[in-house]
Scaffold this motif. Structure first.
Motif, mmCIF file in Angstrom:
data_model
loop_
_atom_site.group_PDB
_atom_site.id
_atom_site.type_symbol
_atom_site.label_atom_id
_atom_site.label_comp_id
_atom_site.label_asym_id
_atom_site.label_seq_id
_atom_site.Cartn_x
_atom_site.Cartn_y
_atom_site.Cartn_z
ATOM 1 N N PRO A 55 0.807 -1.231 0.000
ATOM 2 C CA PRO A 55 0.000 0.000 0.000
ATOM 3 C C PRO A 55 0.833 1.271 0.000
ATOM 4 N N GLU A 56 1.985 1.265 0.655
ATOM 5 C CA GLU A 56 2.825 2.465 0.686
ATOM 6 C C GLU A 56 3.380 2.781 -0.698
ATOM 7 N N LEU A 57 3.670 1.764 -1.495
ATOM 8 C CA LEU A 57 4.142 1.993 -2.865
ATOM 9 C C LEU A 57 2.999 2.480 -3.753
ATOM 10 N N VAL A 58 1.836 1.860 -3.604
ATOM 11 C CA VAL A 58 0.675 2.285 -4.389
ATOM 12 C C VAL A 58 0.331 3.738 -4.077
ATOM 13 N N ALA A 59 0.474 4.127 -2.825
ATOM 14 C CA ALA A 59 0.127 5.485 -2.401
ATOM 15 C C ALA A 59 0.933 6.545 -3.133
ATOM 16 N N ARG A 60 2.126 6.198 -3.591
ATOM 17 C CA ARG A 60 3.017 7.161 -4.249
ATOM 18 C C ARG A 60 2.976 7.093 -5.773
ATOM 19 N N ASP A 61 2.162 6.213 -6.309
ATOM 20 C CA ASP A 61 2.097 6.011 -7.757
ATOM 21 C C ASP A 61 1.065 6.977 -8.351
ATOM 22 N N GLU A 62 1.534 8.106 -8.860
ATOM 23 C CA GLU A 62 0.616 9.129 -9.356
ATOM 24 C C GLU A 62 -0.193 8.663 -10.565
ATOM 25 N N ALA A 63 0.335 7.731 -11.348
ATOM 26 C CA ALA A 63 -0.442 7.215 -12.476
ATOM 27 C C ALA A 63 -1.695 6.499 -11.971
ATOM 28 N N VAL A 64 -1.558 5.741 -10.903
ATOM 29 C CA VAL A 64 -2.701 5.063 -10.309
ATOM 30 C C VAL A 64 -3.733 6.079 -9.837
ATOM 31 N N TRP A 65 -3.266 7.129 -9.188
ATOM 32 C CA TRP A 65 -4.200 8.081 -8.589
ATOM 33 C C TRP A 65 -4.790 9.034 -9.607
ATOM 34 N N ARG A 66 -4.151 9.180 -10.757
ATOM 35 C CA ARG A 66 -4.800 9.903 -11.857
ATOM 36 C C ARG A 66 -6.014 9.124 -12.343
ATOM 37 N N GLU A 67 -5.885 7.808 -12.395
ATOM 38 C CA GLU A 67 -7.023 6.986 -12.795
ATOM 39 C C GLU A 67 -8.140 7.079 -11.757
ATOM 40 N N VAL A 68 -7.773 7.039 -10.483
ATOM 41 C CA VAL A 68 -8.781 7.177 -9.433
ATOM 42 C C VAL A 68 -9.456 8.545 -9.530
ATOM 43 N N ALA A 69 -8.653 9.589 -9.687
ATOM 44 C CA ALA A 69 -9.206 10.943 -9.775
ATOM 45 C C ALA A 69 -10.150 11.089 -10.960
ATOM 46 N N GLY A 70 -9.898 10.323 -12.027
ATOM 47 C CA GLY A 70 -10.762 10.365 -13.192
ATOM 48 C C GLY A 70 -12.162 9.869 -12.930
ATOM 49 N N ARG A 71 -12.353 9.228 -11.799
ATOM 50 C CA ARG A 71 -13.686 8.743 -11.420
ATOM 51 C C ARG A 71 -14.414 9.717 -10.501
ATOM 52 N N PHE A 72 -13.879 10.916 -10.370
ATOM 53 C CA PHE A 72 -14.536 11.971 -9.601
ATOM 54 C C PHE A 72 -14.771 13.165 -10.512
ATOM 55 N N ARG A 73 -15.889 13.819 -10.314
ATOM 56 C CA ARG A 73 -16.208 15.027 -11.076
ATOM 57 C C ARG A 73 -16.000 16.223 -10.158
ATOM 58 N N VAL A 74 -14.905 16.960 -10.358
ATOM 59 C CA VAL A 74 -14.555 18.071 -9.469
ATOM 60 C C VAL A 74 -14.335 19.340 -10.281
ATOM 61 N N SER A 75 -14.509 20.466 -9.632
ATOM 62 C CA SER A 75 -14.320 21.752 -10.290
ATOM 63 C C SER A 75 -12.844 21.965 -10.628
ATOM 64 N N ALA A 76 -12.608 22.512 -11.806
ATOM 65 C CA ALA A 76 -11.249 22.860 -12.208
ATOM 66 C C ALA A 76 -10.908 24.302 -11.851
ATOM 67 N N ASP A 77 -11.834 25.009 -11.207
ATOM 68 C CA ASP A 77 -11.634 26.418 -10.897
ATOM 69 C C ASP A 77 -10.715 26.646 -9.703
ATOM 70 N N PHE A 78 -10.514 25.632 -8.884
ATOM 71 C CA PHE A 78 -9.662 25.779 -7.700
ATOM 72 C C PHE A 78 -9.223 24.399 -7.238
ATOM 73 N N VAL A 79 -8.200 24.380 -6.396
ATOM 74 C CA VAL A 79 -7.745 23.140 -5.772
ATOM 75 C C VAL A 79 -8.521 22.986 -4.463
ATOM 76 N N ASN A 80 -9.312 21.949 -4.375
ATOM 77 C CA ASN A 80 -10.136 21.750 -3.186
ATOM 78 C C ASN A 80 -9.362 20.958 -2.129
ATOM 79 N N LEU A 81 -8.873 21.670 -1.121
ATOM 80 C CA LEU A 81 -8.221 21.026 0.028
ATOM 81 C C LEU A 81 -9.077 21.229 1.278
ATOM 82 N N GLU A 82 -10.406 21.232 1.071
ATOM 83 C CA GLU A 82 -11.358 21.308 2.180
ATOM 84 C C GLU A 82 -12.386 20.204 1.978
ATOM 85 N N ASN A 83 -11.900 18.980 2.118
ATOM 86 C CA ASN A 83 -12.761 17.824 1.906
ATOM 87 C C ASN A 83 -13.187 17.174 3.218
ATOM 88 N N GLY A 84 -13.053 17.921 4.316
ATOM 89 C CA GLY A 84 -13.469 17.395 5.600
ATOM 90 C C GLY A 84 -14.952 17.593 5.880
#
Length: 451
Positions: A55-84
């Motif tokens: 899991p620690e190696l997977v966590a750092r694999d940005e190609a994997v997380w680009r695919e994960v991010a592709g399954r979310f619909r988020v605004s491109a107008d800002f970086v959302n770092l308030e997901n709490g």
């Protein structure tokens, strides 16, 4: 416990989803079904594909997380770092939710009076399996707040002259419910501050001291991961400590479930409230409470509810006629969670926190409010600039991050040592986006006057 990804995907591949016409045909029968089939699993094509690796190696694999991010619909107008506040749904979950809204609207009270209760029971079993408990110990709610309020208000172990206690970092709505007990039960409310810097031993010492100094306390509110600074407390040790003082504990796990990898056994909790719309990605309006089976009698039914017998945990929740579409969407959200795996989610969220925090540790006057102990944080972490502890100061910092850098964060109050700014990446957050936060923090720190 979390299902293995391979087992889950294999199950998903072997299951066919019911179409809308199939649902309508099934709904035409007026009789109550003897049993409800397990909900269909998400098709493999709709699930993220992760390598089978540490899991620690997977966590750092940005190609994997680009695919994960592709399954979310988020605004491109800002970086959302308030997901709490809440966790947005991945697209397969959002689509399932829309189908469930349509289904509820089409089938109306027929759904609610026939199959819904059976489906809800299946969902309770699914949740219970992940937590390592039984479905009879789970009651569905409209969120973590309702779960905590029902547990606190219904707790029967208080007498006039007793005391209840919470810490400064505990959730404000739960604090209010604890305060409410003073006028209703004739108890004293005790409050104490979690120490800064917060090491594991310092936190344990603070709870031990608070329990020792307040011998009349009979009920303690305890956040697993608080929503102000993100500090993760050693719940199991504190629960054991509280029992030694004759104190029951209500655990607030709203921010930790789906964020950290744990079961109820890891907390040793007897009473706990959970959110499903934060880190499990269920639509807004879903949560649950847990009461260990042998402690059910220690929590009152809600408003003398007679819908269920007192021996049924569901009598501890009465939400009226509610939107059940979020609840019906829980299985799809759990499919997505299982596809990633709790260990991998935890590793990725901690990695994103570490990536920005470790790049700003050299900034003079910047205080990070979670320690460098991985057992005591996840994604959610807060910072403050030394000497800038007011609400206005921290609103100004968050405003600067957004207006000049398009990075969205939020000011948090209620911390004894002063207000702070909370940063909360999500599964769709990239390493590049948290690097943008680093650049922005260097700008902000350089502009704020030194204390």
């Amino acid at each position: 416990m979390t299902l293995s990804r391979r087992a889950m995907v294999a199950g998903a591949g072997a299951t066919l989803a019911l179409g809308a016409s199939g649902r309508r045909a099934a709904a035409q029968s007026p009789r109550l079904p003897a049993a409800v089939a397990e909900p269909p699993r998400l098709p493999v094509a709709e699930l993220p594909r992760l390598p089978v690796a540490d899991p620690e190696l997977v966590a750092r694999d940005e190609a994997v997380w680009r695919e994960v991010a592709g399954r979310f619909r988020v605004s491109a107008d800002f970086v959302n770092l308030e997901n709490g506040y809440y966790g947005i749904m991945p697209e397969p979950v959002r689509h399932a939710y829309l189908r469930n809204v349509d289904r509820l609207n089409e089938e109306n009270s027929h759904l609610l009076r026939t199959t819904y209760k059976g489906e809800a029971d299946q969902i309770r079993r699914r949740i219970a399996g992940l937590l390592g408990v039984t479905a009879e110990e789970i009651a569905l709610t409209r969120g973590g707040t309702e779960a905590l309020q029902n547990l606190i208000a219904g707790y029967r172990g208080l007498r006039p002259g007793d005391a209840v206690m919470y810490a400064d970092l505990d959730y404000h709505s739960a604090q209010y419910a604890m305060n409410w007990l003073a006028g209703r039960r004739g108890v004293t409310v005790e409050r104490f501050a979690v120490p800064e810097p917060a090491t594991r031993q310092a936190v344990l010492d603070a709870y031990e001291r608070a329990l020792r100094d307040h011998p009349k306390v009979r009920l303690l509110l305890l956040s697993h991961m608080n929503n102000r600074t993100g500090l993760v407390t050693p719940v199991k040790e504190i629960v054991t400590m509280a029992r030694g003082h004759g104190v029951d504990v209500i655990v607030d796990a709203a921010h930790s479930w789906g964020h950290l990898d744990f079961t109820i056994a890891d907390l040793d909790a007897e009473f706990a409230g959970f959110s499903l719309h934060k880190w499990m990605g269920v639509p807004l309006g879903a949560g649950f409470l847990y009461i260990r089976k042998d402690r059910l009698a220690d929590v009152d039914s809600v408003f003398a509810d007679e819908t269920y017998p007192l021996t049924d945990i569901r009598s501890r929740v009465h939400s009226g006629t509610m939107n059940v579409a979020p609840i019906l969407t829980v299985p799809t959200a759990l499919d997505f969670h299982d596809a990633l795996g709790a260990q991998v989610k935890q590793a990725r969220l901690r990695y994103l926190r570490d990536r920005w925090v470790h790049q700003v540790l050299d900034l003079p006057g910047l205080e990070i409010l979670t320690p460098e102990d991985p057992s005591m944080y996840g994604a959610l972490t807060a910072f403050r600039l030394r000497g800038h502890t007011s609400e206005a100061d921290n609103v100004a910092v968050a405003d600067r991050l957004m207006s000049h850098h398009r990075v969205f964060t939020v000011r948090r109050g209620g911390v004894t040592r002063g207000d702070c700014v909370r940063v909360t990446p999500a599964l769709f957050t990239s390493a590049e986006q948290v690097d943008r936060l680093v650049v922005a923090l260097r700008d902000v720190a350089g502009r704020m006057p030194r204390a």
